[in-house]
Design a protein around this motif. Structure first.
Motif, PDB file in Angstrom:
ATOM      1  N   LEU A  41     -19.085  38.398   6.950  1.00  0.00           N
ATOM      2  CA  LEU A  41     -20.178  37.720   6.257  1.00  0.00           C
ATOM      3  C   LEU A  41     -19.774  37.261   4.854  1.00  0.00           C
ATOM      4  O   LEU A  41     -20.505  36.498   4.217  1.00  0.00           O
ATOM      5  CB  LEU A  41     -21.386  38.652   6.148  1.00  0.00           C
ATOM      6  CG  LEU A  41     -21.956  39.166   7.470  1.00  0.00           C
ATOM      7  CD1 LEU A  41     -23.107  40.126   7.217  1.00  0.00           C
ATOM      8  CD2 LEU A  41     -22.415  38.000   8.344  1.00  0.00           C
ATOM      9  N   VAL A  42     -18.618  37.727   4.377  1.00  0.00           N
ATOM     10  CA  VAL A  42     -18.159  37.400   3.027  1.00  0.00           C
ATOM     11  C   VAL A  42     -17.165  36.247   3.098  1.00  0.00           C
ATOM     12  O   VAL A  42     -16.179  36.321   3.841  1.00  0.00           O
ATOM     13  CB  VAL A  42     -17.501  38.628   2.357  1.00  0.00           C
ATOM     14  CG1 VAL A  42     -16.968  38.263   0.972  1.00  0.00           C
ATOM     15  CG2 VAL A  42     -18.492  39.781   2.264  1.00  0.00           C
ATOM     16  N   PRO A  43     -17.389  35.163   2.349  1.00  0.00           N
ATOM     17  CA  PRO A  43     -16.418  34.050   2.353  1.00  0.00           C
ATOM     18  C   PRO A  43     -15.081  34.489   1.774  1.00  0.00           C
ATOM     19  O   PRO A  43     -15.033  35.257   0.806  1.00  0.00           O
ATOM     20  CB  PRO A  43     -17.093  32.992   1.471  1.00  0.00           C
ATOM     21  CG  PRO A  43     -18.053  33.752   0.620  1.00  0.00           C
ATOM     22  CD  PRO A  43     -18.528  34.911   1.443  1.00  0.00           C
ATOM     23  N   THR A  44     -14.010  34.021   2.376  1.00  0.00           N
ATOM     24  CA  THR A  44     -12.671  34.399   1.931  1.00  0.00           C
ATOM     25  C   THR A  44     -11.808  33.168   1.701  1.00  0.00           C
ATOM     26  O   THR A  44     -12.077  32.085   2.231  1.00  0.00           O
ATOM     27  CB  THR A  44     -11.976  35.320   2.957  1.00  0.00           C
ATOM     28  OG1 THR A  44     -11.896  34.626   4.214  1.00  0.00           O
ATOM     29  CG2 THR A  44     -12.737  36.618   3.137  1.00  0.00           C
ATOM     30  N   ALA A 162      -9.766  30.927  -5.416  1.00  0.00           N
ATOM     31  CA  ALA A 162      -9.277  30.418  -4.132  1.00  0.00           C
ATOM     32  C   ALA A 162     -10.425  29.974  -3.231  1.00  0.00           C
ATOM     33  O   ALA A 162     -10.195  29.545  -2.096  1.00  0.00           O
ATOM     34  CB  ALA A 162      -8.453  31.489  -3.424  1.00  0.00           C
ATOM     35  N   ILE A 163     -11.658  30.094  -3.730  1.00  0.00           N
ATOM     36  CA  ILE A 163     -12.837  29.700  -2.955  1.00  0.00           C
ATOM     37  C   ILE A 163     -13.692  28.776  -3.816  1.00  0.00           C
ATOM     38  O   ILE A 163     -14.194  29.193  -4.866  1.00  0.00           O
ATOM     39  CB  ILE A 163     -13.683  30.917  -2.520  1.00  0.00           C
ATOM     40  CG1 ILE A 163     -12.825  31.955  -1.815  1.00  0.00           C
ATOM     41  CG2 ILE A 163     -14.832  30.483  -1.628  1.00  0.00           C
ATOM     42  CD1 ILE A 163     -13.583  33.224  -1.457  1.00  0.00           C
ATOM     43  N   PRO A 164     -13.890  27.531  -3.406  1.00  0.00           N
ATOM     44  CA  PRO A 164     -14.736  26.622  -4.187  1.00  0.00           C
ATOM     45  C   PRO A 164     -16.136  27.195  -4.376  1.00  0.00           C
ATOM     46  O   PRO A 164     -16.750  27.707  -3.442  1.00  0.00           O
ATOM     47  CB  PRO A 164     -14.768  25.351  -3.320  1.00  0.00           C
ATOM     48  CG  PRO A 164     -13.514  25.417  -2.503  1.00  0.00           C
ATOM     49  CD  PRO A 164     -13.302  26.874  -2.221  1.00  0.00           C
ATOM     50  N   GLY A 165     -16.620  27.115  -5.596  1.00  0.00           N
ATOM     51  CA  GLY A 165     -17.969  27.571  -5.884  1.00  0.00           C
ATOM     52  C   GLY A 165     -18.088  29.032  -6.255  1.00  0.00           C
ATOM     53  O   GLY A 165     -19.181  29.498  -6.589  1.00  0.00           O
TER      54      GLY A 165
END
Length: 204
Positions: A41-44, A162-165
Motif C-alpha cells: 500500500l506504500v508507494p516505492t 525517488a518518488i514524485p510528489g
C-alpha cells in the motif's frame, strides 16, 4: 556485502525460505522502517547512480524509497566482490537484493528492486562498465575514508526524492563493504570492516 553463499545462509533463517540467486547487500533497520518496504500500500521508488571522481573512489549509490522514507546504500567499488554484485544486478538478475536485518529482533526480510538499469546493453552502461573495470583499490585506507566521507557530505547536501510528489523526511545511509577477513573461522558478515563510520547513521 553478501556473496551468494552468505546470502543463502541469511535466507535459511526465514520461515518460508524463498529462493534468490546471486549477491545481496546487508543492512539493519528498525522494524517500522523495514515494514514500509514490505507494504504493497506504500508507494516505492528506486535509483542507481555511480558517484566519484576521475582519479578517486567510485561508488554505486543505491537509493530505495518508501513514501517519505529513504534508504541509501553506498557501495565502494573496491574489489571483485563489489563489481560482481553490480554487474550481476544490472546484466543478469536485473534487480538488486537487499537483506534487511530487523533491529532488536532475530529476523530478516529481503527487499528486491526493479531493474537498476533499463538498457544494460546500451552505450551509457557499457561506458560506465569499462570505467568500473579499470578501477583498482590502491590500499590507501586513509584516502578511502576521506573520499567516502566527502561523498556522504555531498549526498547529505543534495537529497533527491525517488518518488514524485514525496519529500524525503527520513533518511538512512549505509556504507556497504565486504566482510572482514576471517581469523581461524567463518566470516561474520555482520561484523563490518572496522571503519570509523557508523553504519546506518540517520542523516535526516
Amino acid at each position: 556485502m553478501l556473496d551468494p553463499v552468505q546470502f543463502a545462509a541469511e535466507l535459511a533463517t526465514l520461515k518460508q525460505r524463498p529462493h534468490y540467486d546471486g549477491h545481496a547487500l546487508l543492512c539493519e533497520l528498525p522494524d517500522r522502517v523495514a515494514r514500509l518496504f514490505e507494504s504493497k500500500l506504500v508507494p516505492t521508488g528506486q535509483s542507481l547512480a555511480i558517484s566519484g571522481s576521475e582519479d578517486g573512489l567510485l561508488c554505486a549509490v543505491v537509493t530505495l524509497q518508501a513514501a517519505s522514507t529513504q534508504v541509501v546504500c553506498i557501495v565502494p567499488m573496491l574489489g571483485p566482490l563489489a563489481k560482481n554484485w553490480l554487474f550481476e544486478a544490472v546484466e543478469s538478475l536485473h534487480r538488486m537484493n537487499i537483506v534487511v536485518s530487523i533491529a532488536d529482533k532475530e529476523q530478516v526480510i529481503v527487499v528486491t528492486s526493479g531493474p537498476p538499469v533499463l538498457h544494460p546493453d546500451g552505450q551509457e552502461w557499457q561506458t560506465i562498465r569499462r570505467r568500473l573495470d579499470a578501477v583498482a583499490f590502491d590500499g590507501d585506507r586513509d584516502k578511502f575514508v576521506t573520499q567516502l566521507l566527502d561523498l556522504l557530505r555531498r549526498l547529505d547536501a543534495d537529497v533527491q526524492s525517488a518518488i514524485p510528489g514525496f519529500a524525503v523526511d527520513e533518511r538512512w545511509v549505509f556504507a556497504i563493504t565486504p566482510p572482514a577477513a576471517p581469523v581461524g573461522g567463518d566470516v561474520d558478515v555482520r561484523s563490518g570492516t572496522g571503519m570509523p563510520m557508523p553504519a546506518g547513521a540517520a542523516l535526516h
